[in-house]
Design a protein around this motif. Sequence first.
Motif, PDB file in Angstrom:
ATOM      1  N   ALA A  32       0.904  -1.502  -0.065  1.00 38.16           N
ATOM      2  CA  ALA A  32       0.127   0.366  -0.006  1.00 38.16           C
ATOM      3  C   ALA A  32       0.728   1.554  -0.134  1.00 38.16           C
ATOM      4  O   ALA A  32       0.357   2.376   0.590  1.00 38.16           O
ATOM      5  N   LYS A  35       3.215   1.762  -5.333  1.00 36.29           N
ATOM      6  CA  LYS A  35       3.508   1.176  -6.479  1.00 36.29           C
ATOM      7  C   LYS A  35       2.620   1.840  -7.449  1.00 36.29           C
ATOM      8  O   LYS A  35       3.142   2.154  -8.483  1.00 36.29           O
ATOM      9  N   SER A  36       1.663   0.824  -7.185  1.00 36.23           N
ATOM     10  CA  SER A  36       0.008   1.083  -8.799  1.00 36.23           C
ATOM     11  C   SER A  36      -0.076   2.198  -8.896  1.00 36.23           C
ATOM     12  O   SER A  36       0.272   2.655  -9.952  1.00 36.23           O
ATOM     13  N   THR A  37      -0.237   3.014  -8.337  1.00 38.08           N
ATOM     14  CA  THR A  37      -0.799   4.510  -8.395  1.00 38.08           C
ATOM     15  C   THR A  37       0.389   5.383  -9.287  1.00 38.08           C
ATOM     16  O   THR A  37       0.150   5.829 -10.419  1.00 38.08           O
ATOM     17  N   ASP A  64       2.090  -9.495  -8.239  1.00 34.07           N
ATOM     18  CA  ASP A  64       1.119 -10.241  -7.608  1.00 34.07           C
ATOM     19  C   ASP A  64       0.532 -11.362  -8.256  1.00 34.07           C
ATOM     20  O   ASP A  64      -0.108 -12.081  -8.088  1.00 34.07           O
ATOM     21  N   PHE A  85       2.147 -13.696   2.892  1.00 31.97           N
ATOM     22  CA  PHE A  85       2.405 -13.914   1.417  1.00 31.97           C
ATOM     23  C   PHE A  85       3.053 -12.636   0.927  1.00 31.97           C
ATOM     24  O   PHE A  85       3.417 -12.386  -0.442  1.00 31.97           O
ATOM     25  N   ASN A 119      -7.314 -16.177  -2.776  1.00 32.15           N
ATOM     26  CA  ASN A 119      -5.539 -15.865  -2.823  1.00 32.15           C
ATOM     27  C   ASN A 119      -5.610 -16.998  -4.058  1.00 32.15           C
ATOM     28  O   ASN A 119      -4.725 -18.156  -4.184  1.00 32.15           O
ATOM     29  N   ILE A 154       5.954  -5.816  -4.281  1.00 27.55           N
ATOM     30  CA  ILE A 154       7.135  -5.425  -2.871  1.00 27.55           C
ATOM     31  C   ILE A 154       8.579  -6.837  -2.989  1.00 27.55           C
ATOM     32  O   ILE A 154       9.096  -5.949  -2.157  1.00 27.55           O
ATOM     33  N   ARG A 186      -8.465  -0.781   2.680  1.00 26.83           N
ATOM     34  CA  ARG A 186      -8.316  -1.754   1.388  1.00 26.83           C
ATOM     35  C   ARG A 186      -8.614  -2.954   1.457  1.00 26.83           C
ATOM     36  O   ARG A 186      -9.100  -3.570   0.673  1.00 26.83           O
ATOM     37  N   ARG A 193     -11.998  -8.994   3.844  1.00 29.16           N
ATOM     38  CA  ARG A 193     -11.250  -9.099   4.663  1.00 29.16           C
ATOM     39  C   ARG A 193     -11.760  -8.754   6.762  1.00 29.16           C
ATOM     40  O   ARG A 193     -11.798  -7.422   5.597  1.00 29.16           O
TER      41      ARG A 193
HETATM   42  N1  CTP Z   1      -1.787 -10.544  -0.066  1.00 33.57           N
HETATM   43  C1  CTP Z   1      -2.798 -10.829   0.548  1.00 33.57           C
HETATM   44  N2  CTP Z   1      -3.571 -11.867   0.266  1.00 33.57           N
HETATM   45  C2  CTP Z   1      -3.354 -12.173  -1.019  1.00 33.57           C
HETATM   46  C3  CTP Z   1      -1.884 -12.653  -1.502  1.00 33.57           C
HETATM   47  C4  CTP Z   1      -1.463 -11.181  -1.208  1.00 33.57           C
HETATM   48  O1  CTP Z   1      -3.533 -10.042   1.544  1.00 33.57           O
HETATM   49  N3  CTP Z   1      -3.569 -12.980  -1.785  1.00 33.57           N
HETATM   50  C5  CTP Z   1      -0.890  -9.170   0.130  1.00 33.57           C
HETATM   51  C6  CTP Z   1       0.426  -8.952   0.651  1.00 33.57           C
HETATM   52  O2  CTP Z   1       0.304  -9.251   1.775  1.00 33.57           O
HETATM   53  C7  CTP Z   1       1.464  -8.459   0.350  1.00 33.57           C
HETATM   54  C8  CTP Z   1       0.527  -7.310  -0.319  1.00 33.57           C
HETATM   55  O3  CTP Z   1      -0.939  -8.333  -0.165  1.00 33.57           O
HETATM   56  O4  CTP Z   1       1.680  -7.039   1.344  1.00 33.57           O
HETATM   57  C9  CTP Z   1       1.292  -7.136  -1.702  1.00 33.57           C
HETATM   58  O5  CTP Z   1       0.009  -6.285  -2.720  1.00 33.57           O
HETATM   59  P1  CTP Z   1       0.297  -4.692  -2.490  1.00 33.57           P
HETATM   60  O6  CTP Z   1       1.778  -4.340  -2.411  1.00 33.57           O
HETATM   61  O7  CTP Z   1      -0.009  -4.083  -1.422  1.00 33.57           O
HETATM   62  O8  CTP Z   1      -0.671  -4.063  -2.989  1.00 33.57           O
HETATM   63  P2  CTP Z   1      -0.402  -2.875  -4.556  1.00 33.57           P
HETATM   64  O9  CTP Z   1      -1.540  -2.547  -5.036  1.00 33.57           O
HETATM   65  O10 CTP Z   1       0.365  -3.019  -5.248  1.00 33.57           O
HETATM   66  O11 CTP Z   1      -0.191  -1.873  -3.455  1.00 33.57           O
HETATM   67  P3  CTP Z   1       0.327  -0.313  -4.315  1.00 33.57           P
HETATM   68  O12 CTP Z   1      -0.543   0.553  -3.163  1.00 33.57           O
HETATM   69  O13 CTP Z   1       1.471  -0.110  -3.648  1.00 33.57           O
HETATM   70  O14 CTP Z   1       0.399  -0.266  -5.162  1.00 33.57           O
END
Ligand code: CTP
Length: 267
Positions: A32, A35-37, A64, A85, A119, A154, A186, A193
């Motif tokens: 969070a 990165k994607s933004t 991911d 994860f 998942n 990540i 999020r 969750r």
């Molecule tokens: N994750 C999870 N459940 C899954 C797979 C991944 O909770 N089945 C979580 C992992 O714990 C990890 C996170 O997803 O920490 C990776 O995604 P994240 O980097 O948070 O998503 P992005 O949208 O790429 O983040 P950002 O806001 O940086 O763009």
Amino acid sequence: VTPRKMSFGINGKLNGLESKTPFLIGVSMGTASGKSTVCKRIMEKLGQVDMDHMQRQVVCISQDSFYRDLSPAEKLKAEKGQYNFDHPDAFDNDLILQTLQDILAGVKCEIPAYDYRTNSLYLLCYINHVLMDFRMKDQITTIYPADVVLFEGILVFYFPKIRDLFHMKLFVDTDSDTRLARRVPRDIKERGRDLDYVLNQYMNFVKPAFEEFCLPTKKFADVIIPRGADNTVAIDLIVHHIWDILRLKKAENSSRQHPYIYQHRRT
Ligand code: CTP
């Protein structure tokens, strides 16, 4: 950015003079962080977001999409928030390496979307009370050879073999409080969750793995972007750099298509 016409051989490789090695950019940081933004802003500024995939010269892929398939026992653990994860082994790193090598070789690739609710890369649903597995066909992104490819996640700088493929490495530096404050709502809204699940997972796996595996890769970054997507100055500088690369590639391509003119100019 001008649209292109492309044709592919049976091996998925681009035919003709357009074959080329894209400029590969890695974008990393903890969960969070934005990165994607950051990747989306870069693509927006290059006018790429609303463009057809095949016409894009800049594409973005998420790490991911390379989460390993879980065994039934691992699936149960994941449902209880007891699966890690955030560990490097949670990803299919051989597939990441192979895919990035294919992309660099100009081979067309298919990247599935990941479903955080199940998942898995599969959409699980009940039809007439029978649990069915569907690969999300409509969620598969085909990556056509591009000039610039962004790969965000990540742990994209963790394994040296993968890290060494990037021509440019960006690290989005967003503080942990901000990231946690973004992750909680999020995961509840978008990933199905509850609060207990999110906080336990964060304390047991996300935070320790971030400190052990992600943060130490910051030293490999070429550019560190403080405050993530809010940092428009940093994003503008990166976009200018990408423009320069696209211009150079365009010049190289036209000189390959007109070698005589090029030789003539050089003498
Ligand atoms: N994750 C999870 N459940 C899954 C797979 C991944 O909770 N089945 C979580 C992992 O714990 C990890 C996170 O997803 O920490 C990776 O995604 P994240 O980097 O948070 O998503 P992005 O949208 O790429 O983040 P950002 O806001 O940086 O763009």
